[in-house]
Design a protein around this motif. Structure first.
Motif, PDB file in Angstrom:
ATOM      1  N   ASP A 147       0.742  -1.123   0.092  1.00  0.00           N
ATOM      2  CA  ASP A 147       0.019  -0.007  -0.152  1.00  0.00           C
ATOM      3  C   ASP A 147       0.785   1.274   0.008  1.00  0.00           C
ATOM      4  O   ASP A 147       0.458   2.184  -0.715  1.00  0.00           O
ATOM      5  N   ARG A 148       2.012   1.127   0.880  1.00  0.00           N
ATOM      6  CA  ARG A 148       2.886   2.394   0.738  1.00  0.00           C
ATOM      7  C   ARG A 148       3.418   2.703  -0.497  1.00  0.00           C
ATOM      8  O   ARG A 148       3.781   3.399  -0.952  1.00  0.00           O
TER       9      ARG A 148
ATOM     10  N   ARG B 250       1.250   4.218  -3.015  1.00  0.00           N
ATOM     11  CA  ARG B 250       0.817   5.453  -2.658  1.00  0.00           C
ATOM     12  C   ARG B 250       2.178   6.552  -3.209  1.00  0.00           C
ATOM     13  O   ARG B 250       2.209   7.462  -3.884  1.00  0.00           O
TER      14      ARG B 250
END
Length: 406
Positions: free
Chosen positions: A364-365, A368
């Motif tokens: 997820d990071r 992003r």
């Protein structure tokens, strides 16, 4: 009767691979789109073509520096030019007779270079020039200087360095010169040297037809590096140390290396010493299309450098949606924005390894940061935006182009 097409002379370095030739090719393409033909010219090192230069021991034999026609790219002629006294580095930038003839044959005079010194020939010829500069003179060679034998270091301290510093200041302060840089970091360094601001920053835009996201191609824990392995500024050993640490910690890390024609032969011993034979893959020299395909597979792009004016390959990776982990080394601090496009770290293998693991282990990071990298590229290194900026500076520098559109 229509006017004759304009001719541009681009003073540069010996064309091969790397950031400066990439900038030069893009500039040539932009000028060609305006109907302007380009000739590239560069100092040809004594080690490559000794017949073109006149060293001290040949001065009394009536020899003069020469030049050799050498096509660079299709429809782009090149001129390799020798020098007086090639033993002295500052003489490489003198305005010799071959350079005077080349300068007189051109309507527009431009520079694409690492440091500003390639513009010195135009300064002496008193012609307007536009220079696109990557780094100050000292940053371009400090790491390389440490590899010189003692007698060359002595010559550098006592003679070359003082003269080259004066030449650089004169170029940066020249009233007929317009100085563009490849990063805000370089702009600040040059302003500190010259006492005046540069004229703007122009990021080299990646080709949007090649460098674009392909999320389905990404391979988790696959790291990428692009650059000259033998350049001491790149600190490839630091990256190998970080990969070895991640490997010992049990992470499924793989490292792909690109950018050097001699490939793995240059670093085979370093890879074997760290037990990374199965974790490091070294590509042969890649075309731009091949490099884009490889970059689209990377989870992260890593810059372990001691010094960078920008790092064009990192922008190409970001255009593919690849976040960047970099040491604090200058130019990358423009675009590696912590927790937005990547992460900045000190020059330590544990810190580099920790930043890599923190991103690769958190999809997820990583997503992003990928979105942040694409957003930064759209705002700062868009191809149309770069073309408009170049046109603005061409108009400002050369009266013959004042009516240029865009």
């Amino acid at each position: 009767m229509s006017p004759a097409p304009l001719r541009a002379l681009i003073s540069t370095i010996q064309p091969s691979n790397g950031g400066v030739p990439a900038k030069t090719r893009w500039l040539v393409e932009q000028l060609a789109a305006l109907g302007i033909s380009s000739t590239l010219a560069w100092y040809e090192p004594w080690s490559c073509s000794p017949e073109l230069s006149v060293p001290l021991w040949r001065v009394l034999y009536g020899r003069r520096p020469g030049r050799r026609h050498e096509p660079v790219w299709p429809q782009v002629p090149g001129e390799a030019v020798g020098a007086w006294l090639p033993e002295l580095e500052f003489s490489h930038y003198w305005e010799t007779r071959p350079w005077r003839r080349l300068i007189a044959s051109a309507d527009l005079h431009l520079v694409t270079t690492g440091n500003p010194l390639c513009a010195y020939r135009y300064l002496r010829a008193a012609v307007p020039f536009l220079a696109w500069v990557g780094t100050p003179w000292h940053g371009d060679r400090d790491a390389r200087l440490r590899t010189f034998p003692w007698h060359r270091r002595l010559l550098d301290r006592s003679l070359n360095a003082p003269v080259l510093r004066r030449m650089e200041r004169r170029v940066l302060r020249a009233p007929q010169g317009r100085i563009l840089t490849i990063s805000q970091h370089t702009a600040g360094e040059l302003a500190q040297i010259s006492g005046r601001n540069t004229d703007g920053v122009l990021y080299l835009p990646p080709d949007p037809a090649l460098y674009r996201p392909q999320p389905e191609a990404r391979v988790s824990w696959r790291l990428g590096f692009a650059g000259r392995y033998g350049d001491p500024r790149k600190q490839l050993g630091l990256l190998l140390d970080a990969v070895a640490l991640l490997h010992r910690q049990g992470h499924p890390v793989q490292l792909e290396l690109t950018g050097e024609r001699q490939g793995l032969r240059l670093i085979a011993d370093a890879v074997q010493l760290r037990g990374l034979n199965d974790a490091v893959h070294c590509h042969p020299y890649l075309s731009q299309a091949q490099l884009a395909d490889v970059m689209q597979r990377w989870d992260l792009f890593v810059i372990p450098s001691h010094q960078e004016g920008l790092c064009i390959s990192a922008l190409e990776a970001m255009a593919c949606g690849v976040p960047v982990v970099s040491t604090r080394c200058g130019g990358p601090e423009d675009f590696v924005i912590p927790d937005r496009t990547g992460q900045l770290v000190p020059h330590e293998a544990p810190a580099l390894a920790s930043a890599i693991a923190a991103i690769c282990s958190q999809p997820d990071r990583r997503q992003r940061l990928s979105e942040g990298a694409l957003a930064w590229m759209a705002a700062n290194a868009d191809a149309n935006q770069a073309r408009r900026r170049l046109h603005h500076h061409l108009r400002a520098c050369f009266p013959a182009l004042r009516d240029l559109d865009g």
